[in-house]
Design a protein around this motif. Structure first.
Motif, PDB file in Angstrom:
ATOM      1  N   MET A   1       0.843  -1.187   0.000  1.00  8.39           N
ATOM      2  CA  MET A   1       0.000   0.000   0.000  1.00  8.39           C
ATOM      3  C   MET A   1       0.884   1.244   0.000  1.00  8.39           C
ATOM      4  SD  MET A   1      -3.279   0.556   0.188  1.00  8.39           S
ATOM      5  CE  MET A   1      -4.618   1.394   0.914  1.00  8.39           C
ATOM      6  N   LEU A   2       0.512   2.210  -0.815  1.00 10.16           N
ATOM      7  CA  LEU A   2       1.229   3.484  -0.859  1.00 10.16           C
ATOM      8  C   LEU A   2       0.842   4.342   0.335  1.00 10.16           C
ATOM      9  CD1 LEU A   2       0.660   4.480  -4.596  1.00 10.16           C
ATOM     10  CD2 LEU A   2       2.829   3.803  -3.571  1.00 10.16           C
ATOM     11  N   ASP A   3       1.823   5.067   0.883  1.00 16.61           N
ATOM     12  CA  ASP A   3       1.415   6.022   1.905  1.00 16.61           C
ATOM     13  C   ASP A   3       0.721   7.197   1.196  1.00 16.61           C
ATOM     14  OD1 ASP A   3       3.222   8.132   1.235  1.00 16.61           O
ATOM     15  OD2 ASP A   3       4.597   7.672   2.839  1.00 16.61           O
ATOM     16  N   LYS A   4      -0.070   7.935   1.936  1.00 15.17           N
ATOM     17  CA  LYS A   4      -0.912   8.979   1.340  1.00 15.17           C
ATOM     18  C   LYS A   4      -0.086  10.018   0.600  1.00 15.17           C
ATOM     19  CE  LYS A   4      -4.389  12.528   2.178  1.00 15.17           C
ATOM     20  NZ  LYS A   4      -4.195  12.971   0.831  1.00 15.17           N
ATOM     21  N   GLU A   5       1.020  10.442   1.193  1.00 15.69           N
ATOM     22  CA  GLU A   5       1.822  11.472   0.542  1.00 15.69           C
ATOM     23  C   GLU A   5       2.432  10.961  -0.761  1.00 15.69           C
ATOM     24  OE1 GLU A   5       5.243  14.800   1.423  1.00 15.69           O
ATOM     25  OE2 GLU A   5       4.431  13.661   3.102  1.00 15.69           O
ATOM     26  N   MET A   6       2.892   9.704  -0.775  1.00 14.51           N
ATOM     27  CA  MET A   6       3.430   9.148  -2.017  1.00 14.51           C
ATOM     28  C   MET A   6       2.325   9.049  -3.055  1.00 14.51           C
ATOM     29  SD  MET A   6       5.910   8.190  -3.886  1.00 14.51           S
ATOM     30  CE  MET A   6       7.342   7.763  -2.913  1.00 14.51           C
ATOM     31  N   ASN A   7       1.147   8.604  -2.648  1.00 12.76           N
ATOM     32  CA  ASN A   7       0.017   8.523  -3.565  1.00 12.76           C
ATOM     33  C   ASN A   7      -0.258   9.909  -4.166  1.00 12.76           C
ATOM     34  OD1 ASN A   7      -2.708   6.382  -3.770  1.00 12.76           O
ATOM     35  ND2 ASN A   7      -2.856   8.434  -4.591  1.00 12.76           N
ATOM     36  N   ASP A   8      -0.257  10.936  -3.330  1.00  8.92           N
ATOM     37  CA  ASP A   8      -0.503  12.304  -3.800  1.00  8.92           C
ATOM     38  C   ASP A   8       0.586  12.761  -4.774  1.00  8.92           C
ATOM     39  OD1 ASP A   8      -2.759  12.361  -2.196  1.00  8.92           O
ATOM     40  OD2 ASP A   8      -1.832  13.613  -0.639  1.00  8.92           O
ATOM     41  N   LYS A   9       1.830  12.459  -4.434  1.00 12.73           N
ATOM     42  CA  LYS A   9       2.950  12.863  -5.302  1.00 12.73           C
ATOM     43  C   LYS A   9       2.875  12.152  -6.661  1.00 12.73           C
ATOM     44  CE  LYS A   9       6.245  14.009  -1.621  1.00 12.73           C
ATOM     45  NZ  LYS A   9       6.479  15.403  -1.977  1.00 12.73           N
ATOM     46  N   LEU A  10       2.500  10.892  -6.659  1.00 11.28           N
ATOM     47  CA  LEU A  10       2.381  10.151  -7.921  1.00 11.28           C
ATOM     48  C   LEU A  10       1.198  10.673  -8.742  1.00 11.28           C
ATOM     49  CD1 LEU A  10       3.245   6.526  -6.768  1.00 11.28           C
ATOM     50  CD2 LEU A  10       4.746   8.174  -7.933  1.00 11.28           C
ATOM     51  N   ASN A  11       0.122  11.055  -8.069  1.00 13.47           N
ATOM     52  CA  ASN A  11      -1.006  11.669  -8.782  1.00 13.47           C
ATOM     53  C   ASN A  11      -0.583  12.991  -9.420  1.00 13.47           C
ATOM     54  OD1 ASN A  11      -3.327   9.980  -8.747  1.00 13.47           O
ATOM     55  ND2 ASN A  11      -3.535  10.358  -6.560  1.00 13.47           N
ATOM     56  N   THR A  12       0.217  13.765  -8.701  1.00 15.18           N
ATOM     57  CA  THR A  12       0.726  15.010  -9.266  1.00 15.18           C
ATOM     58  C   THR A  12       1.588  14.713 -10.489  1.00 15.18           C
ATOM     59  OG1 THR A  12       0.640  16.150  -7.147  1.00 15.18           O
ATOM     60  CG2 THR A  12       2.134  17.062  -8.804  1.00 15.18           C
ATOM     61  N   GLN A  13       2.343  13.622 -10.437  1.00 16.64           N
ATOM     62  CA  GLN A  13       3.180  13.276 -11.585  1.00 16.64           C
ATOM     63  C   GLN A  13       2.339  12.856 -12.786  1.00 16.64           C
ATOM     64  OE1 GLN A  13       6.325  14.063 -11.647  1.00 16.64           O
ATOM     65  NE2 GLN A  13       6.487  13.469 -13.802  1.00 16.64           N
ATOM     66  N   ILE A  14       1.203  12.194 -12.533  1.00 13.99           N
ATOM     67  CA  ILE A  14       0.287  11.892 -13.647  1.00 13.99           C
ATOM     68  C   ILE A  14      -0.121  13.204 -14.315  1.00 13.99           C
ATOM     69  CG2 ILE A  14      -2.035  11.115 -14.274  1.00 13.99           C
ATOM     70  CD1 ILE A  14      -1.789   8.943 -12.132  1.00 13.99           C
ATOM     71  N   GLN A  15      -0.513  14.171 -13.504  1.00 16.12           N
ATOM     72  CA  GLN A  15      -0.917  15.484 -14.020  1.00 16.12           C
ATOM     73  C   GLN A  15       0.223  16.115 -14.827  1.00 16.12           C
ATOM     74  OE1 GLN A  15      -1.354  18.415 -10.950  1.00 16.12           O
ATOM     75  NE2 GLN A  15      -2.734  19.682 -12.164  1.00 16.12           N
ATOM     76  N   GLU A  16       1.439  16.017 -14.315  1.00 19.07           N
ATOM     77  CA  GLU A  16       2.600  16.607 -14.993  1.00 19.07           C
ATOM     78  C   GLU A  16       2.886  15.898 -16.320  1.00 19.07           C
ATOM     79  OE1 GLU A  16       3.925  19.370 -14.211  1.00 19.07           O
ATOM     80  OE2 GLU A  16       3.072  19.594 -12.212  1.00 19.07           O
ATOM     81  N   GLU A  17       2.750  14.582 -16.333  1.00 13.64           N
ATOM     82  CA  GLU A  17       2.977  13.840 -17.580  1.00 13.64           C
ATOM     83  C   GLU A  17       1.916  14.208 -18.615  1.00 13.64           C
ATOM     84  OE1 GLU A  17       5.629  12.016 -18.218  1.00 13.64           O
ATOM     85  OE2 GLU A  17       6.444  11.873 -16.188  1.00 13.64           O
ATOM     86  N   LEU A  18       0.676  14.370 -18.166  1.00  8.59           N
ATOM     87  CA  LEU A  18      -0.384  14.771 -19.095  1.00  8.59           C
ATOM     88  C   LEU A  18      -0.190  16.209 -19.562  1.00  8.59           C
ATOM     89  CD1 LEU A  18      -3.430  12.968 -17.454  1.00  8.59           C
ATOM     90  CD2 LEU A  18      -2.205  12.326 -19.559  1.00  8.59           C
ATOM     91  N   TYR A  19       0.320  17.070 -18.671  1.00  7.05           N
ATOM     92  CA  TYR A  19       0.666  18.426 -19.102  1.00  7.05           C
ATOM     93  C   TYR A  19       1.754  18.368 -20.179  1.00  7.05           C
ATOM     94  CZ  TYR A  19       2.642  23.038 -19.437  1.00  7.05           C
ATOM     95  OH  TYR A  19       3.110  24.222 -19.950  1.00  7.05           O
ATOM     96  N   SER A  20       2.729  17.491 -19.985  1.00  5.97           N
ATOM     97  CA  SER A  20       3.791  17.337 -20.979  1.00  5.97           C
ATOM     98  C   SER A  20       3.196  16.961 -22.333  1.00  5.97           C
ATOM     99  CB  SER A  20       4.795  16.270 -20.535  1.00  5.97           C
ATOM    100  OG  SER A  20       5.472  16.661 -19.369  1.00  5.97           O
ATOM    101  N   ALA A  21       2.256  16.024 -22.322  1.00  3.08           N
ATOM    102  CA  ALA A  21       1.590  15.634 -23.574  1.00  3.08           C
ATOM    103  C   ALA A  21       0.875  16.834 -24.185  1.00  3.08           C
ATOM    104  CB  ALA A  21       0.614  14.488 -23.318  1.00  3.08           C
ATOM    105  N   TYR A  22       0.189  17.585 -23.359  1.00  3.77           N
ATOM    106  CA  TYR A  22      -0.549  18.763 -23.809  1.00  3.77           C
ATOM    107  C   TYR A  22       0.414  19.810 -24.396  1.00  3.77           C
ATOM    108  CZ  TYR A  22      -5.031  21.326 -23.329  1.00  3.77           C
ATOM    109  OH  TYR A  22      -6.220  21.976 -23.542  1.00  3.77           O
ATOM    110  N   LEU A  23       1.548  20.013 -23.711  1.00  7.66           N
ATOM    111  CA  LEU A  23       2.564  20.945 -24.194  1.00  7.66           C
ATOM    112  C   LEU A  23       3.094  20.495 -25.545  1.00  7.66           C
ATOM    113  CD1 LEU A  23       4.552  23.331 -23.816  1.00  7.66           C
ATOM    114  CD2 LEU A  23       6.042  21.722 -22.577  1.00  7.66           C
ATOM    115  N   TYR A  24       3.409  19.215 -25.672  1.00  3.62           N
ATOM    116  CA  TYR A  24       3.961  18.728 -26.934  1.00  3.62           C
ATOM    117  C   TYR A  24       2.921  18.779 -28.059  1.00  3.62           C
ATOM    118  CZ  TYR A  24       8.161  17.513 -24.396  1.00  3.62           C
ATOM    119  OH  TYR A  24       9.305  17.581 -23.642  1.00  3.62           O
ATOM    120  N   LEU A  25       1.661  18.614 -27.726  1.00  3.67           N
ATOM    121  CA  LEU A  25       0.622  18.795 -28.752  1.00  3.67           C
ATOM    122  C   LEU A  25       0.539  20.257 -29.186  1.00  3.67           C
ATOM    123  CD1 LEU A  25      -2.294  16.455 -27.627  1.00  3.67           C
ATOM    124  CD2 LEU A  25      -0.867  16.254 -29.674  1.00  3.67           C
TER     125      LEU A  25
END
Length: 162
Positions: A1-25
């Motif tokens: 199980m992920l601790d809450k802060e790690m879960n939050d940080k990984l969710n933020t990274q999902i957002q950042e990766e999707l922003y990267s896709a958006y930027l490259y588009l």
């Protein structure tokens, strides 16, 4: 199980990766508008790769019993001075992504989350490749300078990216 802060940080990274896709588009759209069709193709491929990265984080969160939460994605820039400027912006963005990945690794080590640290090693290696690839294009564009034939040749090569 992920601790809450790690879960939050990984969710933020999902957002950042999707922003990267958006930027490259956005970069692809600019290139298409400026008739740099090979570069536009390269950026569309890059955008798809970033979506795949987001999905790696998503699947990892789910696999570890966490919850993936999609946050709003910031609007990317839409204008660049020229082809060199757009690739310089892409390179700078990759440096920022690398720092974020390194920060995640540091946090995983801090909380002794060995599984997440192991998963993140794939991204550490991926960022070495991402930085090198964009840096090489920037360096080639700098060498080409104002030569339209050189830019057209490089654009054609970038259009062959698989």
């Amino acid at each position: 199980m992920l601790d809450k802060e790690m879960n939050d940080k990984l969710n933020t990274q999902i957002q950042e990766e999707l922003y990267s896709a958006y930027l490259y588009l956005a970069m692809a759209a600019w290139c298409d508008e400026e008739s740099w069709t090979g570069s536009a193709h390269w950026f569309r491929k890059q955008a798809q790769e970033e979506i795949n990265h987001a999905m790696k984080f998503y699947h990892y969160i789910v696999e570890k019993g966490g919850r993936a939460i999609m946050e709003a994605i910031e609007k990317p820039p839409v204008e660049w001075k020229d082809l060199l400027a757009v690739f310089e912006a892409a390179y700078e963005h990759e440096l920022t992504v690398t720092k974020r990945i390194h920060d995640l690794v540091a946090y995983a080590r801090e909380v002794n989350d060995y599984a997440t640290e192991q998963m993140l090693q794939w991204f550490v290696a991926e960022q070495v490749e991402e930085e090198a690839q964009t840096f090489e294009i920037v360096q080639k564009l700098k060498k080409i300078g104002e030569s339209n034939s050189g830019k057209l040749y490089l654009d054609g090569k970038l259009g062959k990216r698989e």
